[in-house]
Scaffold this motif. Structure first.
Motif, short mmCIF file in Angstrom:
data_model
loop_
_atom_site.label_atom_id
_atom_site.label_comp_id
_atom_site.label_asym_id
_atom_site.label_seq_id
_atom_site.Cartn_x
_atom_site.Cartn_y
_atom_site.Cartn_z
N ILE A 239 0.83 -1.21 0.00
CA ILE A 239 0.00 0.00 0.00
C ILE A 239 0.87 1.26 0.00
O ILE A 239 1.88 1.34 0.70
CB ILE A 239 -0.92 0.03 1.24
CG1 ILE A 239 -1.78 -1.24 1.31
CG2 ILE A 239 -1.79 1.29 1.24
CD1 ILE A 239 -2.72 -1.42 0.15
N ILE B 278 0.64 5.34 0.86
CA ILE B 278 -0.14 6.36 1.54
C ILE B 278 0.13 7.71 0.89
O ILE B 278 1.28 8.10 0.70
CB ILE B 278 0.22 6.44 3.04
CG1 ILE B 278 -0.10 5.12 3.74
CG2 ILE B 278 -0.51 7.62 3.71
CD1 ILE B 278 -1.57 4.78 3.82
N ILE C 53 -3.76 -0.95 9.02
CA ILE C 53 -3.44 -1.60 7.74
C ILE C 53 -2.53 -2.79 8.00
O ILE C 53 -2.73 -3.89 7.47
CB ILE C 53 -2.77 -0.60 6.78
CG1 ILE C 53 -3.77 0.44 6.30
CG2 ILE C 53 -2.15 -1.34 5.57
CD1 ILE C 53 -3.15 1.58 5.52
N ILE D 46 -3.97 4.53 -0.72
CA ILE D 46 -4.93 5.07 0.22
C ILE D 46 -4.64 6.56 0.39
O ILE D 46 -3.54 6.95 0.79
CB ILE D 46 -4.87 4.34 1.57
CG1 ILE D 46 -5.30 2.87 1.38
CG2 ILE D 46 -5.77 5.03 2.60
CD1 ILE D 46 -5.27 2.04 2.65
N TYR E 157 -7.67 2.07 -5.52
CA TYR E 157 -7.60 3.37 -4.83
C TYR E 157 -8.73 3.50 -3.82
O TYR E 157 -9.85 3.03 -4.05
CB TYR E 157 -7.70 4.50 -5.85
CG TYR E 157 -7.89 5.88 -5.25
CD1 TYR E 157 -6.79 6.67 -4.90
CD2 TYR E 157 -9.17 6.39 -5.02
CE1 TYR E 157 -6.97 7.93 -4.35
CE2 TYR E 157 -9.35 7.65 -4.46
CZ TYR E 157 -8.25 8.42 -4.13
OH TYR E 157 -8.42 9.66 -3.58
N MET E 158 -8.42 4.14 -2.68
CA MET E 158 -9.45 4.46 -1.70
C MET E 158 -9.15 5.82 -1.09
O MET E 158 -8.02 6.09 -0.67
CB MET E 158 -9.51 3.42 -0.58
CG MET E 158 -10.59 3.75 0.45
SD MET E 158 -10.80 2.50 1.74
CE MET E 158 -9.36 2.78 2.74
N SER E 159 -10.16 6.67 -1.04
CA SER E 159 -10.05 7.95 -0.34
C SER E 159 -10.62 7.76 1.06
O SER E 159 -11.71 7.19 1.23
CB SER E 159 -10.83 9.04 -1.08
OG SER E 159 -10.84 10.24 -0.33
N LEU E 160 -9.88 8.23 2.06
CA LEU E 160 -10.27 8.01 3.45
C LEU E 160 -10.30 9.36 4.17
O LEU E 160 -9.26 9.92 4.50
CB LEU E 160 -9.27 7.07 4.12
CG LEU E 160 -9.61 6.55 5.52
CD1 LEU E 160 -10.87 5.70 5.47
CD2 LEU E 160 -8.45 5.73 6.05
N LEU F 255 -11.10 -0.43 5.68
CA LEU F 255 -9.79 -0.97 5.31
C LEU F 255 -9.87 -2.47 5.03
O LEU F 255 -9.25 -2.97 4.08
CB LEU F 255 -8.77 -0.70 6.43
CG LEU F 255 -8.33 0.76 6.62
CD1 LEU F 255 -7.45 0.90 7.85
CD2 LEU F 255 -7.59 1.27 5.39
N PHE G 15 -11.38 -2.93 1.62
CA PHE G 15 -10.45 -2.52 0.57
C PHE G 15 -9.35 -3.55 0.36
O PHE G 15 -9.03 -3.94 -0.78
CB PHE G 15 -9.81 -1.17 0.93
CG PHE G 15 -8.83 -0.64 -0.10
CD1 PHE G 15 -9.25 -0.20 -1.33
CD2 PHE G 15 -7.46 -0.58 0.21
CE1 PHE G 15 -8.35 0.27 -2.27
CE2 PHE G 15 -6.56 -0.11 -0.72
CZ PHE G 15 -7.00 0.33 -1.96
#
Length: 371
Positions: free
Chosen positions: A230, A232, A248, A316, A344-347, A363, A366
């Protein structure tokens, strides 16, 4: 040899007071755009002030709105409560015109501390560079006048070389995570990048980091298993370290790179020691690909390169509540991630612990999606 960078950070809060007692000036900075080379060349100690703790936030609510970025509220909260040794020790605080929230916070902060604000352009074109070069020259004059020193070209060149070497070593550390499996976890990387900024003796810091890197190279990884990898990106991650980075890893994945102020933004691009040194400093800092810049395409390019270099499975994007520039860029970073072959993930989150369970659920989903 044990490398406890967090413990070292705690000890060095006391060392900072010793330096101050010996007559050293302390200059607090909030942002990667603040040129620490100029501060160091002035014989002062640059120290990072961005706050990553929710405890002082309530104290800031009397003057700052509740829906403001938690980093800004915590930073001002520490000034009001006087509970941060780094803020307390600072003789000067350097701000910069990045986001509107910070600009207005600096107005309030000036009631408590000597504040000098750098006028950062919001573009990276030729005219913006000219303005930023002038700002760097004015900053040099300010430091010389306020600290009663002379910043010579010889001292500035020497300082640039030290910071270049420091960045080179920290980049070597980050490069180790390109190995699969990585000999350093994301949480370890985060702690080193964050805490090593509080080692004031640069030669000691570089020596320690080199030794740490060599120890990691010798680490036996033959029995280590492959994990999902991953990257960040987004806002500074210090205030959400436990509920994002640690979770994570707790879910069985690896954070292999930080494309944010904790990592890449602060460490890429060295400064030339040839020619006009002030101009060279300005060029280096204006290249930082922050979301506050108009048409910030460089960040997307970095993300795409990182996905390839670090063999990343997912990206992320951490967005602190109220940080509009990073929130707006999420679609652009999503497109760049998918283009390079990563999910992709927006947090969006803040410094509170109220959403820990929700973040863990997101998480988990994802990371399962990456399988």
């Amino acid at each position: 040899m044990k490398y406890d960078f967090i413990e070292l950070k705690k000890r060095n809060s006391l060392a900072l007071l010793d330096l101050k007692a010996k007559g050293k000036s302390i200059v607090g900075t909030f942002c990667t755009y603040s040129p620490k080379e100029l501060i160091y060349a002035a014989g002062a100690v640059p120290i990072s002030l961005c706050a990553y703790d929710e405890s002082p936030i309530n104290a800031a609510h009397a003057e700052l709105p509740r829906n403001l970025c938690p980093l800004i509220k915590a930073s001002y909260g520490y000034a009001v409560t006087k509970k941060c040794p780094y803020m307390n020790a600072s003789d000067i605080i350097i701000g910069e015109t990045t986001c509107d929230g910070k600009k207005k916070m600096y107005e309030l902060l000036a009631k408590h501390k000597e504040v000098h604000v750098l006028e950062l352009p919001n573009m990276t074109n030729k005219r913006s560079l000219e303005l930023w070069i002038d700002e760097m020259r004015d900053f040099k004059d300010y430091l010389e006048k306020h600290l009663d020193v002379k910043i010579t070209d010889e001292k500035l060149k020497e300082t640039i070389e030290i910071f270049n070497k420091e960045r080179d070593v920290l980049n070597k550390l980050m490069d180790l995570a390109k190995l699969d499996p990585s000999p350093i976890s994301g949480s370890e990387m985060h702690q080193v990048l964050f805490a090593s900024d509080f080692i004031y003796n640069k030669k000691e810091k570089i020596k320690m980091l080199c030794s740490y890197i060599e120890a990691l190279k010798q680490k036996d990884m033959s029995k280590a298993k492959h994990k999902k990898r991953i990257i960040i990106t987004g806002c500074p991650s210090g205030g959400v370290y436990e509920k994002v980075i640690k979770q994570i890893e707790g879910l069985g994945a690896d954070v292999v790179a930080f494309e944010n102020c904790t990592g890449t933004k602060n460490l890429k691009n060295n400064i030339s020691t040839q020619g006009d040194l002030i101009e060279n400093i300005a060029k280096r800092y204006l290249k930082i690909p922050c979301s506050v810049m108009y048409k910030n395409d460089a960040r997307s390019d970095v993300i795409k390169n990182f996905i390839t270099e670090y063999k990343a499975d997912g990206v992320i994007d951490i967005v602190l509540s109220g940080c509009h520039t990073y929130a707006i860029e999420t679609n652009k970073i999503k497109e760049a991630s998918k283009e390079a072959g990563a999910s992709y993930m927006s947090l969006e989150t803040d410094y509170s612990k109220q959403d820990v369970g929700q973040i863990r659920t997101r998480l988990e989903a994802f990371l399962e999606f990456l399988d």
